[in-house]
Design a protein around this motif. Structure first.
Motif, PDB file in Angstrom:
ATOM      1  N   ALA A  37      71.935 -61.467 119.539  1.00 40.69           N
ATOM      2  CA  ALA A  37      71.788 -61.053 120.942  1.00 40.69           C
ATOM      3  C   ALA A  37      70.979 -62.076 121.729  1.00 40.69           C
ATOM      4  CB  ALA A  37      71.118 -59.676 121.006  1.00 40.69           C
ATOM      5  N   PHE A  38      69.871 -62.531 121.156  1.00 41.25           N
ATOM      6  CA  PHE A  38      69.037 -63.522 121.838  1.00 41.25           C
ATOM      7  C   PHE A  38      69.781 -64.854 121.960  1.00 41.25           C
ATOM      8  CE2 PHE A  38      64.304 -62.540 122.218  1.00 41.25           C
ATOM      9  CZ  PHE A  38      64.541 -61.198 122.464  1.00 41.25           C
ATOM     10  N   LEU A  39      70.453 -65.246 120.892  1.00 36.14           N
ATOM     11  CA  LEU A  39      71.198 -66.498 120.913  1.00 36.14           C
ATOM     12  C   LEU A  39      72.289 -66.450 121.978  1.00 36.14           C
ATOM     13  CD1 LEU A  39      73.813 -68.247 119.808  1.00 36.14           C
ATOM     14  CD2 LEU A  39      71.537 -69.247 119.633  1.00 36.14           C
ATOM     15  N   ASN A  56      65.547 -67.550 117.073  1.00 34.21           N
ATOM     16  CA  ASN A  56      66.146 -67.168 115.786  1.00 34.21           C
ATOM     17  C   ASN A  56      65.209 -67.419 114.621  1.00 34.21           C
ATOM     18  OD1 ASN A  56      67.264 -69.877 114.281  1.00 34.21           O
ATOM     19  ND2 ASN A  56      67.262 -70.130 116.500  1.00 34.21           N
ATOM     20  N   HIS A  57      64.138 -68.194 114.840  1.00 37.30           N
ATOM     21  CA  HIS A  57      63.146 -68.444 113.794  1.00 37.30           C
ATOM     22  C   HIS A  57      62.005 -67.411 113.829  1.00 37.30           C
ATOM     23  CE1 HIS A  57      65.030 -72.282 112.911  1.00 37.30           C
ATOM     24  NE2 HIS A  57      64.985 -72.579 114.186  1.00 37.30           N
ATOM     25  N   PHE A 107      62.136 -53.278 121.363  1.00 38.71           N
ATOM     26  CA  PHE A 107      62.149 -53.652 122.777  1.00 38.71           C
ATOM     27  C   PHE A 107      62.479 -55.131 122.961  1.00 38.71           C
ATOM     28  CE2 PHE A 107      59.237 -49.980 122.496  1.00 38.71           C
ATOM     29  CZ  PHE A 107      59.925 -49.107 123.339  1.00 38.71           C
ATOM     30  N   ASN A 108      63.380 -55.626 122.115  1.00 35.17           N
ATOM     31  CA  ASN A 108      63.728 -57.053 122.202  1.00 35.17           C
ATOM     32  C   ASN A 108      64.333 -57.419 123.552  1.00 35.17           C
ATOM     33  OD1 ASN A 108      66.071 -55.600 121.711  1.00 35.17           O
ATOM     34  ND2 ASN A 108      66.603 -56.691 119.830  1.00 35.17           N
ATOM     35  N   TRP A 109      65.103 -56.528 124.142  1.00 39.14           N
ATOM     36  CA  TRP A 109      65.726 -56.848 125.431  1.00 39.14           C
ATOM     37  C   TRP A 109      64.689 -56.913 126.555  1.00 39.14           C
ATOM     38  CZ3 TRP A 109      65.713 -53.632 129.731  1.00 39.14           C
ATOM     39  CH2 TRP A 109      65.301 -52.316 129.521  1.00 39.14           C
ATOM     40  N   VAL A 110      63.627 -56.122 126.435  1.00 36.47           N
ATOM     41  CA  VAL A 110      62.538 -56.193 127.418  1.00 36.47           C
ATOM     42  C   VAL A 110      61.797 -57.528 127.256  1.00 36.47           C
ATOM     43  CG1 VAL A 110      60.443 -55.097 128.291  1.00 36.47           C
ATOM     44  CG2 VAL A 110      62.305 -53.689 127.370  1.00 36.47           C
ATOM     45  N   ILE A 111      61.583 -57.918 126.010  1.00 34.13           N
ATOM     46  CA  ILE A 111      60.932 -59.211 125.736  1.00 34.13           C
ATOM     47  C   ILE A 111      61.727 -60.345 126.377  1.00 34.13           C
ATOM     48  CG2 ILE A 111      60.400 -60.867 123.908  1.00 34.13           C
ATOM     49  CD1 ILE A 111      59.653 -58.472 122.131  1.00 34.13           C
TER      50      ILE A 111
END
Length: 405
Positions: A177-179, A243-244, A253-257
């Motif tokens: 998702a972050f990538l 990714n690391h 709450f990764n999307w908030v981050i």
């Protein structure tokens, strides 16, 4: 099988290296020209006709006298240096890396069956479509009446990025998702160069050669897109590095981050842009960025909400079903969990390195490839072989992975 896995891992490393090199070239030239543009000194009546501003610089033992023509000089020089290949090669190498890691290993790295249970081809198509549609939506917003108001446009674009931050976590693994959020943003940036900035500049050059007066709107449009690229750069770097760091992508709450990272990136660029323009030193941007980063750290430690028993992928089930797995589990538990456990027992290690846990069957299966490469095919882990992993155990890890994969 084993030779292919090694070659594929080296291919990943090589393309990643290329991606970093090209990104350094692109970001470096971009930041340089932003600083140059903001630092131009205007001397009315003291500069050649058509010159918007100038700047003297010193570097490498020499002096440089740089002048900027707002539209173009009266006559074009024979040679023009175009800054475009840095952007194109960064995107191309980044997409290649996306394909090598996340498309080729979709079952492990792209798909989270607890989030969205889809086939590997479907997940790849969703990935490609989301990246392409992101540019189309962004371009439409910029060309709409909203595009005439930079502040309103930026607010709407931020809302889109927040929505995508959440949306990607509903489609893929946290890491993917972050990538993908980074790829979504980077594609907008490169498309700005490829489809707007460079074409507009070529039209201006063609008009000048034909003796026509260039349309000033072309320059204004290119400058707006360049401004967007300037403010999006730092968040993209964070997302590509994430990714690391599982504490960034692997939390509730990764999307908030991710959403807050875009604000931090804007604040930092605002500081440098203001400083380069000689309009002061807004140190408050660093204070606010630090506060937001502390909030991000707190968000990464908030306990996750249990959503039921985790489902294993088909590959993970094969690793656990292997006849070698009981012995593999014993080796990993005995040699690796002194660090890679919820409560590490190794002196000086307070939390598992990179937040990698190897204290359950599911966790070992999920990290099978890393275990194979780090401890089977190489001696990278355990570091310094502090736990005394034997050669027979390393051969066992190799046999287990290659037969089950």
């Amino acid at each position: 099988m084993n030779d292919f896995a090694l070659m594929w891992d080296w291919l990943s490393y090589g393309v990643r290296w290329l991606h970093v090199i090209t990104a350094i070239a692109w970001i470096g030239s971009s930041f340089y020209f932003i600083a140059l543009d903001l630092g131009l000194v205007k001397r009315p009546g003291m500069m050649p006709e058509g010159v918007h501003g100038e700047e003297w610089q010193v570097h490498g033992g020499g002096f440089y006298h740089i002048q900027k023509y707002l539209v173009a000089p009266p006559s074009l020089p024979e040679h023009l240096t175009w800054f475009k290949w840095e952007s194109y090669s960064t995107w191309a190498s980044g997409f290649a890396l996306l394909a090598i890691i996340y498309y080729a290993g979709a079952d492990l790295y792209l798909i989270d069956r607890n989030v969205l249970d889809v086939s590997e081809p479907a997940a790849i198509l969703i990935s490609i479509a989301s990246i392409g549609l992101g540019w189309l939506l962004y371009d439409l917003l910029c060309k709409s009446p909203l595009g005439k108001n930079d502040t309103a446009l930026m607010l709407v674009l931020y809302a889109v990025l927040v929505a995508m931050s959440w949306g990607y976590t509903q489609l893929f693994t946290g890491r993917a998702a972050f990538l993908h959020l980074g790829a979504f943003t980077a594609t907008i940036m490169t498309a700005n160069v490829f489809l707007i900035i460079i074409p507009n500049q070529k039209i201006v050059v063609a008009d000048l050669k034909a003796g026509k007066t260039p349309n000033p709107k072309l320059g204004a449009q290119a400058k707006q897109r360049s401004l967007h690229n300037n403010y999006l750069t730092l968040p993209v770097i964070f997302l590509m590095l994430s990714n690391h760091y599982p504490l960034a992508f692997g939390t509730q709450f990764n999307w908030v981050i991710a959403s807050l990272i875009f604000i931090i990136g804007v604040l930092i660029r605002h500081y440098f842009n203001t400083m380069h323009a000689r309009k002061g030193n807004p140190h408050w941007t660093w204070a606010l960025s630090a506060i937001l980063f502390v909030i991000i750290m707190w968000l990464s430690t908030v306990p996750t909400v249990l959503t039921g028993q985790e489902r294993l992928s088909a590959a993970e089930e094969r690793f656990i079903a292997s006849a070698h797995f009981p012995a593999v589990r014993d080796a990993v538990m005995g040699r690796c969990t002194m660090c890679h456990a919820a409560e590490p027992g190794y002196d000086g290690v307070q939390t598992p390195p990179k937040n990698v846990l190897l204290d359950s069957d599911a966790a070992i299966a999920a990290r099978a490839r890393e275990i194979y490469l780090q401890s089977g095919r190489s001696h990278a882990m355990p570091p310094g072989n502090v736990s005394g992993m034997t050669e027979s155990e390393r051969r066992l890890l190799v046999t287990w992975f290659e037969e089950a994969r």
